[in-house]
Design a protein around this motif. Structure first.
Motif, PDB file in Angstrom:
ATOM      1  N   MET A   1       0.854  -1.240   0.140  1.00 42.64           N
ATOM      2  CA  MET A   1       0.047   0.041   0.105  1.00 42.64           C
ATOM      3  C   MET A   1       0.830   1.239  -0.014  1.00 42.64           C
ATOM      4  SD  MET A   1      -2.961   1.133   2.907  1.00 42.64           S
ATOM      5  CE  MET A   1      -3.910  -0.316   2.444  1.00 42.64           C
ATOM      6  N   ARG A   2       1.090   1.842  -1.113  1.00 40.80           N
ATOM      7  CA  ARG A   2       2.057   2.971  -1.278  1.00 40.80           C
ATOM      8  C   ARG A   2       0.826   4.166  -1.880  1.00 40.80           C
ATOM      9  NH1 ARG A   2       4.984  -0.760  -3.548  1.00 40.80           N
ATOM     10  NH2 ARG A   2       4.549   0.074  -5.554  1.00 40.80           N
ATOM     11  N   ILE A   3       0.364   5.060  -0.932  1.00 43.14           N
ATOM     12  CA  ILE A   3      -0.492   5.881  -1.523  1.00 43.14           C
ATOM     13  C   ILE A   3      -0.247   7.333  -0.752  1.00 43.14           C
ATOM     14  CG2 ILE A   3      -2.354   4.297  -1.606  1.00 43.14           C
ATOM     15  CD1 ILE A   3      -3.258   4.943   1.071  1.00 43.14           C
ATOM     16  N   VAL A   4      -0.924   8.258  -1.604  1.00 37.19           N
ATOM     17  CA  VAL A   4      -0.789   9.568  -1.154  1.00 37.19           C
ATOM     18  C   VAL A   4      -2.622  10.126  -0.956  1.00 37.19           C
ATOM     19  CG1 VAL A   4      -0.631  11.977  -1.902  1.00 37.19           C
ATOM     20  CG2 VAL A   4       1.169  10.430  -2.222  1.00 37.19           C
ATOM     21  N   LEU A   5      -2.646  10.826   0.214  1.00 37.55           N
ATOM     22  CA  LEU A   5      -3.947  11.148   0.522  1.00 37.55           C
ATOM     23  C   LEU A   5      -4.133  12.692   0.185  1.00 37.55           C
ATOM     24  CD1 LEU A   5      -4.674   9.754   4.312  1.00 37.55           C
ATOM     25  CD2 LEU A   5      -5.130   8.914   1.846  1.00 37.55           C
ATOM     26  N   LEU A   6      -5.183  13.000  -0.565  1.00 38.56           N
ATOM     27  CA  LEU A   6      -5.581  14.475  -0.899  1.00 38.56           C
ATOM     28  C   LEU A   6      -6.814  14.863  -0.284  1.00 38.56           C
ATOM     29  CD1 LEU A   6      -4.466  14.461  -4.798  1.00 38.56           C
ATOM     30  CD2 LEU A   6      -3.427  15.764  -2.849  1.00 38.56           C
ATOM     31  N   GLY A   7      -6.979  16.155  -0.390  1.00 39.04           N
ATOM     32  CA  GLY A   7      -8.068  16.572   0.139  1.00 39.04           C
ATOM     33  C   GLY A   7      -8.200  17.962   1.174  1.00 39.04           C
ATOM     34  N   ALA A   8      -8.909  19.020   1.055  1.00 35.51           N
ATOM     35  CA  ALA A   8      -8.928  19.984   1.895  1.00 35.51           C
ATOM     36  C   ALA A   8      -8.764  19.872   3.312  1.00 35.51           C
ATOM     37  CB  ALA A   8     -10.269  20.762   1.295  1.00 35.51           C
ATOM     38  N   PRO A   9      -8.225  20.846   3.923  1.00 37.91           N
ATOM     39  CA  PRO A   9      -8.273  20.904   5.431  1.00 37.91           C
ATOM     40  C   PRO A   9      -9.655  20.565   5.924  1.00 37.91           C
ATOM     41  CG  PRO A   9      -7.029  22.970   4.650  1.00 37.91           C
ATOM     42  CD  PRO A   9      -7.788  22.308   3.191  1.00 37.91           C
ATOM     43  N   GLY A  10      -9.713  19.489   6.844  1.00 39.04           N
ATOM     44  CA  GLY A  10     -10.954  19.193   7.563  1.00 39.04           C
ATOM     45  C   GLY A  10     -11.661  18.069   6.633  1.00 39.04           C
ATOM     46  N   SER A  11     -10.868  17.728   5.805  1.00 39.04           N
ATOM     47  CA  SER A  11     -11.713  16.566   5.001  1.00 39.04           C
ATOM     48  C   SER A  11     -11.575  15.100   5.788  1.00 39.04           C
ATOM     49  CB  SER A  11     -11.184  16.308   3.438  1.00 39.04           C
ATOM     50  OG  SER A  11      -9.873  16.151   3.829  1.00 39.04           O
ATOM     51  N   GLY A  12     -10.539  15.140   6.583  1.00 44.50           N
ATOM     52  CA  GLY A  12     -10.523  13.788   7.572  1.00 44.50           C
ATOM     53  C   GLY A  12      -9.420  12.683   7.019  1.00 44.50           C
ATOM     54  N   LYS A  13      -8.289  13.543   6.333  1.00 44.20           N
ATOM     55  CA  LYS A  13      -7.218  12.617   5.827  1.00 44.20           C
ATOM     56  C   LYS A  13      -6.525  12.095   7.054  1.00 44.20           C
ATOM     57  CE  LYS A  13      -5.028  15.897   3.645  1.00 44.20           C
ATOM     58  NZ  LYS A  13      -5.743  17.063   4.157  1.00 44.20           N
ATOM     59  N   GLY A  14      -6.095  12.845   8.131  1.00 48.91           N
ATOM     60  CA  GLY A  14      -5.420  12.221   9.243  1.00 48.91           C
ATOM     61  C   GLY A  14      -6.042  11.223   9.931  1.00 48.91           C
ATOM     62  N   THR A  15      -7.294  11.347  10.238  1.00 47.66           N
ATOM     63  CA  THR A  15      -7.925  10.390  10.811  1.00 47.66           C
ATOM     64  C   THR A  15      -8.011   9.000  10.117  1.00 47.66           C
ATOM     65  OG1 THR A  15      -9.540  12.132  11.788  1.00 47.66           O
ATOM     66  CG2 THR A  15     -10.214   9.839  11.820  1.00 47.66           C
ATOM     67  N   GLN A  16      -8.265   9.178   8.778  1.00 49.58           N
ATOM     68  CA  GLN A  16      -8.333   8.012   7.725  1.00 49.58           C
ATOM     69  C   GLN A  16      -7.158   7.435   7.758  1.00 49.58           C
ATOM     70  OE1 GLN A  16     -11.345   6.561   7.176  1.00 49.58           O
ATOM     71  NE2 GLN A  16     -12.392   8.252   8.011  1.00 49.58           N
ATOM     72  N   PRO A  75      12.626   0.125   8.593  1.00 53.06           N
ATOM     73  CA  PRO A  75      11.857  -1.103   8.022  1.00 53.06           C
ATOM     74  C   PRO A  75      10.501  -0.975   7.954  1.00 53.06           C
ATOM     75  CG  PRO A  75      13.778  -1.364   9.722  1.00 53.06           C
ATOM     76  CD  PRO A  75      13.472   0.208   9.399  1.00 53.06           C
ATOM     77  N   ASP A  76       9.810  -0.447   9.131  1.00 49.91           N
ATOM     78  CA  ASP A  76       8.405  -0.229   9.056  1.00 49.91           C
ATOM     79  C   ASP A  76       7.719   0.052   7.655  1.00 49.91           C
ATOM     80  OD1 ASP A  76       9.120   2.155   9.651  1.00 49.91           O
ATOM     81  OD2 ASP A  76       7.554   2.644  10.874  1.00 49.91           O
ATOM     82  N   ALA A  77       8.429   0.723   6.837  1.00 51.22           N
ATOM     83  CA  ALA A  77       7.872   1.397   5.712  1.00 51.22           C
ATOM     84  C   ALA A  77       8.310   0.318   4.413  1.00 51.22           C
ATOM     85  CB  ALA A  77       8.543   2.709   5.184  1.00 51.22           C
ATOM     86  N   ALA A  78       8.922  -0.962   4.699  1.00 46.23           N
ATOM     87  CA  ALA A  78       9.341  -1.759   3.696  1.00 46.23           C
ATOM     88  C   ALA A  78       7.740  -2.224   2.957  1.00 46.23           C
ATOM     89  CB  ALA A  78       9.881  -2.901   4.122  1.00 46.23           C
ATOM     90  N   LYS A  79       6.599  -2.368   3.763  1.00 46.81           N
ATOM     91  CA  LYS A  79       5.201  -2.791   3.031  1.00 46.81           C
ATOM     92  C   LYS A  79       4.556  -1.658   2.489  1.00 46.81           C
ATOM     93  CE  LYS A  79       4.814  -6.792   6.474  1.00 46.81           C
ATOM     94  NZ  LYS A  79       4.019  -7.211   7.456  1.00 46.81           N
ATOM     95  N   GLY A  80       5.191  -0.267   2.548  1.00 46.60           N
ATOM     96  CA  GLY A  80       4.344   0.620   2.028  1.00 46.60           C
ATOM     97  C   GLY A  80       4.207   1.822   2.853  1.00 46.60           C
ATOM     98  N   PHE A  81       3.585   2.819   2.660  1.00 43.31           N
ATOM     99  CA  PHE A  81       3.511   4.093   3.258  1.00 43.31           C
ATOM    100  C   PHE A  81       2.141   4.894   2.873  1.00 43.31           C
ATOM    101  CE2 PHE A  81       5.902   4.457  -0.516  1.00 43.31           C
ATOM    102  CZ  PHE A  81       5.135   5.635  -1.127  1.00 43.31           C
ATOM    103  N   ILE A  82       2.079   5.688   3.654  1.00 42.80           N
ATOM    104  CA  ILE A  82       0.442   6.672   3.484  1.00 42.80           C
ATOM    105  C   ILE A  82       1.157   8.083   3.819  1.00 42.80           C
ATOM    106  CG2 ILE A  82      -1.703   7.375   4.107  1.00 42.80           C
ATOM    107  CD1 ILE A  82      -1.881   4.411   5.610  1.00 42.80           C
ATOM    108  N   LEU A  83       1.304   8.732   2.553  1.00 40.40           N
ATOM    109  CA  LEU A  83       1.665  10.375   2.643  1.00 40.40           C
ATOM    110  C   LEU A  83       0.659  11.166   2.926  1.00 40.40           C
ATOM    111  CD1 LEU A  83       4.495  10.342  -0.011  1.00 40.40           C
ATOM    112  CD2 LEU A  83       4.445  10.810   2.333  1.00 40.40           C
ATOM    113  N   ASP A  84       0.592  12.010   3.623  1.00 42.39           N
ATOM    114  CA  ASP A  84      -0.331  12.950   4.146  1.00 42.39           C
ATOM    115  C   ASP A  84       0.386  14.261   4.181  1.00 42.39           C
ATOM    116  OD1 ASP A  84      -2.581  14.310   4.984  1.00 42.39           O
ATOM    117  OD2 ASP A  84      -2.313  13.461   7.050  1.00 42.39           O
ATOM    118  N   GLY A  85      -0.360  15.119   3.478  1.00 38.07           N
ATOM    119  CA  GLY A  85       0.435  16.741   3.713  1.00 38.07           C
ATOM    120  C   GLY A  85       1.552  16.915   2.622  1.00 38.07           C
ATOM    121  N   PHE A  86       1.743  16.060   1.868  1.00 35.97           N
ATOM    122  CA  PHE A  86       2.687  16.117   0.851  1.00 35.97           C
ATOM    123  C   PHE A  86       2.515  15.257  -0.258  1.00 35.97           C
ATOM    124  CE2 PHE A  86       6.949  16.158  -1.082  1.00 35.97           C
ATOM    125  CZ  PHE A  86       7.509  17.443  -1.043  1.00 35.97           C
ATOM    126  N   PRO A  87       2.534  15.599  -1.490  1.00 35.93           N
ATOM    127  CA  PRO A  87       2.997  16.991  -2.017  1.00 35.93           C
ATOM    128  C   PRO A  87       1.679  17.883  -1.981  1.00 35.93           C
ATOM    129  CG  PRO A  87       2.332  15.574  -3.761  1.00 35.93           C
ATOM    130  CD  PRO A  87       2.263  14.720  -2.621  1.00 35.93           C
TER     131      PRO A  87
END
Length: 312
Positions: A1-16, A75-87
């Protein structure tokens, strides 16, 4: 799972992102958290970022990308990552793509949490955070509570969540970050998720979008059926439907000599056997001649009879 989260402030990116991290064991990588952590630990990049921030300037993309590279090497990012706030803009997106390609961890998907403007205003103005565990709450769902249900510590409001600041934040998002929607859409990575509703329902939609595997156009091959195969298929379908595809017999075309020979089988046989057969004209002429002779003979006989009667 290598994903980027997009959304306006308050959309709930951090929670999800926290929910995805807890379930799948991939780290949530937030540029803001990386900066604060680097400054607190006094790393080389952290010291550079601290000097820039103390000077009242924005941290450069090179520093942020360096922090992301270091974080993804753990090591914990070997299976993937969730980028939040960038780019946050297209230039950063280009630099991020180069970085992820160089380390062999290209993006699999970009999830866009789509939330109406009115809902964003309500969420941001009512958002409260726990300073101990980092949990996010909203005053509309706390029923008047002012402390974290988990830690019991007092909740606080971020300075940029005040109403006079919210409008400006949304304007900045629309100008800078929103163009990334078209950017990632052209790359075939964008997946839009409805961000309204219960948290569990939104998480289910996020999870389904994150785990969906795209099908590349190169893996889909369309073969054209051969003409013979089409004909065979048509005959099979005709048999199934109870219709027999009868072949039309070719019409027999009889030429003039063939017609004559068909009308005169006896003459044809006689010619084959070597016998001479009189033609129709010869037969007719013979019949007429015989008739004339018969008539002339009868006239002579009558004359002779008259002459004999006179002599008596």
């Amino acid at each position: 799972m290598r994903i980027v989260l997009l959304g306006a402030p308050g959309s709930g990116k951090g929670t999800q992102a926290q929910r995805l991290q807890a379930k799948y064991g991939v780290p949530q990588v937030s540029s803001g958290d990386l900066l604060r952590d680097a400054v607190a630990r006094g790393t080389e990049l952290g010291l550079k970022a601290k000097a820039v921030m103390e000077a009242g300037q924005l941290v450069s993309d090179d520093i942020v990308l360096g922090l992301i590279r270091d974080r993804l090497s753990r090591p914990d990012a070997a299976k993937g990552f969730i980028l939040d706030g960038f780019p946050r803009n297209e230039d950063q997106a280009d630099s991020l793509n180069e970085l992820l390609t160089s380390i062999g961890q290209p993006l699999e998907a970009v999830l866009l949490l789509d939330v109406p403007h009115e809902t964003l205003m309500q969420r941001l103005a009512g958002r409260r955070l726990c300073p101990t565990c980092g949990s996010v709450y909203n005053v509309h769902s706390l029923d008047g509570a002012t402390t974290c249900p988990k830690e019991g510590t007092a909740l606080y409001q971020r300075p940029d969540d005040k109403e006079e600041v919210i409008g400006k934040r949304l304007e900045v998002y629309a100008q800078q970050t929103q163009p990334l929607i078209e950017y990632y859409s052209k790359l075939g990575l964008l997946r839009t998720v409805a961000g309204e509703g219960e948290l569990d329902s939104v998480f289910e939609r996020m999870e389904a979008a994150a785990l969906a595997k795209p099908v590349s156009a190169a893996s889909v091959k369309v073969r054209k059926a051969r003409p013979q195969a089409k004909k065979a298929g048509a005959q099979k379908s005709a048999k199934k439907s109870g219709k027999k595809s009868a072949k039309k017999a070719p019409k027999k075309v009889i030429t003039t000599p063939a017609r004559k020979s068909a009308k005169k089988p006896a003459r044809k046989k006689a010619v084959k056997s070597g016998k001479k057969v009189a033609s129709r004209k010869v037969v007719k002429k013979t019949v007429r001649t015989a008739a004339k002779k018969t008539v002339s003979r009868s006239k002579v006989a009558r004359k002779r009879a008259k002459a004999a009667a006179r002599k008596k």
